[in-house]
Motif scaffolding. Structure first.
Motif, short mmCIF file in Angstrom:
data_model
loop_
_atom_site.label_atom_id
_atom_site.label_comp_id
_atom_site.label_asym_id
_atom_site.label_seq_id
_atom_site.Cartn_x
_atom_site.Cartn_y
_atom_site.Cartn_z
N TRP A 1 69.84 -18.24 -62.76
CA TRP A 1 70.13 -17.52 -62.39
C TRP A 1 70.92 -18.26 -61.15
CZ3 TRP A 1 68.14 -12.56 -62.32
CH2 TRP A 1 66.98 -12.02 -62.86
N ASP A 2 72.29 -17.43 -61.03
CA ASP A 2 73.68 -17.57 -60.06
C ASP A 2 72.55 -17.96 -58.44
OD1 ASP A 2 75.08 -17.44 -62.70
OD2 ASP A 2 76.39 -16.40 -61.17
N THR A 3 71.55 -17.23 -58.65
CA THR A 3 70.65 -17.30 -56.78
C THR A 3 69.01 -17.73 -57.06
OG1 THR A 3 72.76 -15.59 -55.98
CG2 THR A 3 70.30 -16.43 -55.08
N ARG B 1 66.56 -10.31 -67.69
CA ARG B 1 66.41 -11.55 -68.25
C ARG B 1 66.50 -11.88 -69.36
NH1 ARG B 1 62.57 -14.56 -68.95
NH2 ARG B 1 60.83 -12.92 -68.64
N ILE C 1 67.96 -15.78 -69.23
CA ILE C 1 67.64 -16.42 -68.02
C ILE C 1 65.83 -16.83 -68.52
CG2 ILE C 1 67.48 -16.21 -66.14
CD1 ILE C 1 69.50 -14.81 -65.66
N GLN D 1 68.14 -10.60 -56.50
CA GLN D 1 68.86 -11.67 -57.48
C GLN D 1 69.90 -10.87 -58.30
OE1 GLN D 1 65.53 -13.38 -59.19
NE2 GLN D 1 66.33 -15.41 -58.54
N GLU E 1 73.49 -11.59 -60.42
CA GLU E 1 73.91 -11.25 -61.38
C GLU E 1 74.40 -10.65 -61.70
OE1 GLU E 1 73.40 -14.40 -63.10
OE2 GLU E 1 72.07 -14.50 -62.19
N SER F 1 78.30 -11.99 -62.35
CA SER F 1 78.43 -12.43 -63.04
C SER F 1 79.38 -12.74 -63.68
CB SER F 1 77.12 -14.19 -62.24
OG SER F 1 76.12 -13.20 -63.71
N LYS G 1 78.05 -14.14 -66.51
CA LYS G 1 77.50 -14.47 -67.23
C LYS G 1 77.27 -13.13 -68.07
CE LYS G 1 73.12 -16.64 -67.12
NZ LYS G 1 73.67 -16.53 -65.17
N THR G 2 77.01 -11.95 -66.76
CA THR G 2 76.88 -11.24 -67.47
C THR G 2 78.03 -10.00 -68.26
OG1 THR G 2 75.59 -10.76 -65.45
CG2 THR G 2 76.35 -8.79 -66.14
#
Length: 220
Positions: A53-55, A174, A179, A200, A204, A207, A209-210
């Motif tokens: 996770w970014d956070t 996830r 993730i 979270q 995300e 981000s 990634k998304t």
């Protein structure tokens, strides 16, 4: 009648026994795999950045505790990464998820990660309505527990119903983004740390990634 209802609604606590059994089996398997250094179990390896996770679940708003307990002397690397204090976005998303979690839930469930083509709008509305009802319900019932302890059992039942709804959403979210995690961690985060779990996922969505995931879907 209220006592009978308390007993019936206490049945979901059997879920905890099941979760405990699964976690014990998983722990034993992980310990067994740890003994084999030539072929370690994937769960024993440190996840890559793209699998995290970014956070972190204990990051974000919780960074304030590290700042306080370290008397402001946070490690240099964490300062350089901006992890010595929560950002405005992290604080805002956490507070919103704490008091109005159904808004964040709807935002995530209708996102391109969960429903790229927006085919399940009715289902999202229904799930959000159930979550909202249960959220208000467990708060009210916990307050009524002062009058009659039987309401407490009903409140816990609604609370863990919400946890199951959020666990399902978190697992899907996830897995779509690749993730690392497991159902036990998802359930714990979705119950007692639900504001952070929602915050979270909300962060995300912004981000890289998304963005890569969404662009990949569009390319197909």
């Amino acid at each position: 009648a209220l006592q009978a209802a308390s007993i019936v609604f206490g049945l979901p606590f059997n879920l905890f026994l099941f979760i405990m059994c699964v976690s014990i089996v998983g722990m034993c398997n992980a310990l067994e795999a740890e003994q084999n250094s030539d072929n370690p179990h994937p769960d024993m390896l440190v996840p890559k950045e793209s699998q995290s996770w970014d956070t972190p679940i204990f990051g974000g708003i919780f960074n304030i505790f590290e700042f306080i307990f370290s008397l402001g002397v946070v490690h240099k690397e964490r300062r350089e990464k901006g992890m010595h204090l929560p950002t405005k976005e992290q604080a805002f998303e956490f507070i919103k998820a704490l008091f109005l979690p159904f808004l964040t839930l709807n935002k995530v469930s209708t996102s391109a990660v969960i429903d790229p083509k927006l085919k399940d709008t009715t289902n999202h509305v229904l799930v959000t309505a159930v979550y909202t009802t249960c959220f208000i319900g467990w708060i009210v019932l916990f307050c009524f527990g002062v009058v009659n302890y039987g309401f407490i059992a009903l409140a816990w039942s609604l609370f863990f119903t919400n946890a199951c709804i959020l666990t399902n959403l978190r697992m899907t979210f996830r897995e779509r983004l690749g993730i690392r995690g497991n159902v036990i961690g998802d359930f714990v985060a979705s119950s007692f740390l639900y504001p952070q779990a929602l915050a979270q996922m909300a962060m995300e969505l912004n981000s890289e990634k998304t963005a890569s995931f969404i662009n990949g879907k569009h390319d197909k």
